[in-house]
Design a protein around this motif. Structure first.
Motif, PDB file in Angstrom:
ATOM      1  N   LEU B 143      36.436 -11.815  41.996  1.00  0.00           N
ATOM      2  CA  LEU B 143      35.514 -12.400  42.975  1.00  0.00           C
ATOM      3  C   LEU B 143      34.107 -11.810  42.827  1.00  0.00           C
ATOM      4  CD1 LEU B 143      37.688 -12.417  46.251  1.00  0.00           C
ATOM      5  CD2 LEU B 143      37.074 -14.396  44.844  1.00  0.00           C
ATOM      6  N   LEU B 152      36.303  -9.152  53.984  1.00  0.00           N
ATOM      7  CA  LEU B 152      36.721  -9.609  52.660  1.00  0.00           C
ATOM      8  C   LEU B 152      37.859  -8.732  52.135  1.00  0.00           C
ATOM      9  CD1 LEU B 152      36.324 -11.493  50.276  1.00  0.00           C
ATOM     10  CD2 LEU B 152      34.413 -10.073  49.514  1.00  0.00           C
ATOM     11  N   VAL B 156      41.813 -10.046  51.221  1.00  0.00           N
ATOM     12  CA  VAL B 156      42.583  -9.839  49.986  1.00  0.00           C
ATOM     13  C   VAL B 156      43.880  -9.087  50.286  1.00  0.00           C
ATOM     14  CG1 VAL B 156      42.563  -8.778  47.700  1.00  0.00           C
ATOM     15  CG2 VAL B 156      40.498  -9.885  48.572  1.00  0.00           C
ATOM     16  N   TRP B 159      46.388 -11.358  51.872  1.00  0.00           N
ATOM     17  CA  TRP B 159      46.974 -12.318  50.929  1.00  0.00           C
ATOM     18  C   TRP B 159      48.036 -11.624  50.069  1.00  0.00           C
ATOM     19  CZ3 TRP B 159      46.733 -12.538  45.499  1.00  0.00           C
ATOM     20  CH2 TRP B 159      47.261 -13.709  44.943  1.00  0.00           C
ATOM     21  N   PHE B 190      45.370 -18.733  48.532  1.00  0.00           N
ATOM     22  CA  PHE B 190      44.195 -17.878  48.352  1.00  0.00           C
ATOM     23  C   PHE B 190      42.907 -18.685  48.508  1.00  0.00           C
ATOM     24  CE2 PHE B 190      40.893 -15.574  46.116  1.00  0.00           C
ATOM     25  CZ  PHE B 190      41.075 -14.300  46.627  1.00  0.00           C
ATOM     26  N   THR B 191      42.858 -19.847  47.874  1.00  0.00           N
ATOM     27  CA  THR B 191      41.667 -20.699  47.964  1.00  0.00           C
ATOM     28  C   THR B 191      41.397 -21.089  49.425  1.00  0.00           C
ATOM     29  OG1 THR B 191      42.122 -21.568  45.753  1.00  0.00           O
ATOM     30  CG2 THR B 191      40.600 -22.827  47.121  1.00  0.00           C
ATOM     31  N   LEU B 194      40.146 -18.129  51.408  1.00  0.00           N
ATOM     32  CA  LEU B 194      38.760 -17.819  51.044  1.00  0.00           C
ATOM     33  C   LEU B 194      37.801 -18.720  51.834  1.00  0.00           C
ATOM     34  CD1 LEU B 194      37.173 -16.023  48.970  1.00  0.00           C
ATOM     35  CD2 LEU B 194      37.283 -17.957  47.386  1.00  0.00           C
ATOM     36  N   THR B 197      37.959 -17.881  55.670  1.00  0.00           N
ATOM     37  CA  THR B 197      37.283 -16.613  55.951  1.00  0.00           C
ATOM     38  C   THR B 197      35.774 -16.769  55.801  1.00  0.00           C
ATOM     39  OG1 THR B 197      39.245 -15.473  55.135  1.00  0.00           O
ATOM     40  CG2 THR B 197      37.267 -14.135  55.420  1.00  0.00           C
ATOM     41  N   ALA B 198      35.374 -17.578  54.809  1.00  0.00           N
ATOM     42  CA  ALA B 198      33.940 -17.844  54.605  1.00  0.00           C
ATOM     43  C   ALA B 198      33.313 -18.476  55.842  1.00  0.00           C
ATOM     44  CB  ALA B 198      33.752 -18.766  53.395  1.00  0.00           C
ATOM     45  N   THR B 204      31.810 -13.243  52.670  1.00  0.00           N
ATOM     46  CA  THR B 204      32.840 -14.066  52.047  1.00  0.00           C
ATOM     47  C   THR B 204      32.291 -15.453  51.714  1.00  0.00           C
ATOM     48  OG1 THR B 204      34.510 -12.853  53.306  1.00  0.00           O
ATOM     49  CG2 THR B 204      35.218 -14.899  52.273  1.00  0.00           C
ATOM     50  N   ALA B 208      32.622 -16.957  48.147  1.00  0.00           N
ATOM     51  CA  ALA B 208      33.352 -18.218  47.988  1.00  0.00           C
ATOM     52  C   ALA B 208      32.497 -19.246  47.251  1.00  0.00           C
ATOM     53  CB  ALA B 208      33.767 -18.759  49.358  1.00  0.00           C
ATOM     54  N   SER B 211      32.425 -18.380  43.630  1.00  0.00           N
ATOM     55  CA  SER B 211      33.739 -18.603  43.029  1.00  0.00           C
ATOM     56  C   SER B 211      33.992 -20.101  42.839  1.00  0.00           C
ATOM     57  CB  SER B 211      34.803 -17.969  43.928  1.00  0.00           C
ATOM     58  OG  SER B 211      36.071 -18.078  43.358  1.00  0.00           O
TER      59      SER B 211
END
Lengths: 252, 252
Positions: B143, B152, B156, B159, B190-191, B194, B197-198, B204, B208, B211
């Protein structure tokens, strides 16, 4: 014996038991079981050693198990919520209670989740499994899916594992960020996980559709929808331009 | 001694150690440590008891710890992935390796994650913490966020807890559904996490965006975007009609 008896009669049997358990939960949360003696529990509760044995003839081991069982029962009760209102609001209520418990009983929570006993890891694990089972059942109850398929069951189980990991990390990090912030993030996490799982599991798609229909713009899921919307632009390149649903969830 | 030596000289020191460790991992995965003797390890490996002690003078305890350490090292290695291509593809590769390990070493995985030892829960916990730390570092490396803020980092960590819980549940459920299905669901998880959380953490959100810019329509995240899009209709009532971004991620 008349001395101590005179001092102790102010508490009922149940009150005394509760007091001794509270002292035990506190001690066993901060120390390994073998480091704690019945004398320590007596001193922490301000009572005599014989009094502790009167309530807990099994001594340290019985105190430890009773303390862990009480912690597990209290945690499991956090998941009980009336089936009314937006599901994401109910989830937030559950999480608020859960974090309030973790905050107020941090030592017991760590002891329960991390085991850390040299004598009864398997029994502690069984208690934690009971809490997880109770939590999973309640979440599935609110999703109106009491007999879930494997993917939906795993989804709930994995989210509960996240809640536990976040709680332990939160305690390690000195309880930052605030419990309210964590609680709403974990409710969002559940909503996101429900949608992502719905994308590849038909049963979860049906459950998610029914659950989302009960949400409102002012519910936690409604607020999440508005906060996620601005991020959609970052995913426009992932959907083909000529697609039938170009303006869908991850498109713009 | 010449008898056994004659039989055993076909293996090098390293090969023999590997063989004894493999037998130990298998046995300690299926039984509690106190149920396993050095004789059991010797019999499983088809060697003599003195030979086991030559390699592991500490006997059962040393065998157990070495077996758990090797399992932890192998699990941690699953997370190592070159920083090339779509991040969700890298995540899928990591998860494919992780589930292949869980599948091939199911007993050792359970023993490592569940503890289940009466003598060294704290040491096993430390090994599991090492795996989690290694996994977290690798995810954050991909990331491009080696020094993450608390939210963040927690994302992780939570997850990874989900991955572990799903793996243990998968073993309990007789390895159903397929490991490939679980692996892509956990990459989707995970996606989704992300993005969710963003929505409430600026750091994040930046991570994101960077990413997602590396994703393509054919990557796992690209496929997820197309599968989630049809679900967006179920959330239309959560966004105000006159909103500037009515066709955003959760709208339609």
């Amino acid at each position: 014996m008349s001395g101590p008896t005179r001092t102790y009669t102010r508490l009922s049997v149940e009150q005394r038991r509760t007091q001794l358990l509270a002292a035990s939960i506190e001690l066993f949360g901060r120390h390994r079981p073998e480091e704690i003696s019945v004398d320590d529990v007596a001193a922490a509760a301000g009572v005599s050693r014989p009094l502790v044995y009167r309530y807990f003839p099994g001594g340290r081991q019985q105190l430890y198990e009773a303390a862990m069982r009480q912690s597990a029962d209290e945690l499991a009760r956090c998941f009980i919520e009336p089936p009314e209102g937006a599901p994401s609001r109910r989830m937030s209520n559950v999480l608020d209670r859960y974090f309030a418990y973790v905050d107020q009983h941090d030592a017991a929570y760590s002891a329960l989740l991390r085991g850390g006993s040299v004598v009864d890891t398997s029994r502690t694990n069984a208690l934690v499994d009971d809490v997880r089972r109770a939590g999973t059942e309640q979440v599935l109850f609110h999703l109106a899916a009491p007999r879930p398929g494997p993917r939906l069951a795993m989804m709930v189980r994995s989210w509960i594992a996240s809640v536990e990991a976040v709680s332990l990390t939160w305690l390690d990090e000195g309880k930052k960020p605030s419990s309210g912030e964590l609680s709403s993030w974990l409710a969002d996490h559940f909503t996101g996980l429900l949608l992502v799982t719905a994308a590849s599991d038909p049963e979860t798609a049906t459950v998610a559709a029914k659950s989302l229909a009960q949400e409102s713009p002012g519910s936690p899921a409604g607020r999440l929808a508005r906060r996620v919307a601005p991020l959609a632009g970052h995913t426009a390149h992932l959907l083909p331009p000529g697609r039938a649903v170009p303006d869908g969830m991850l498109g713009r």
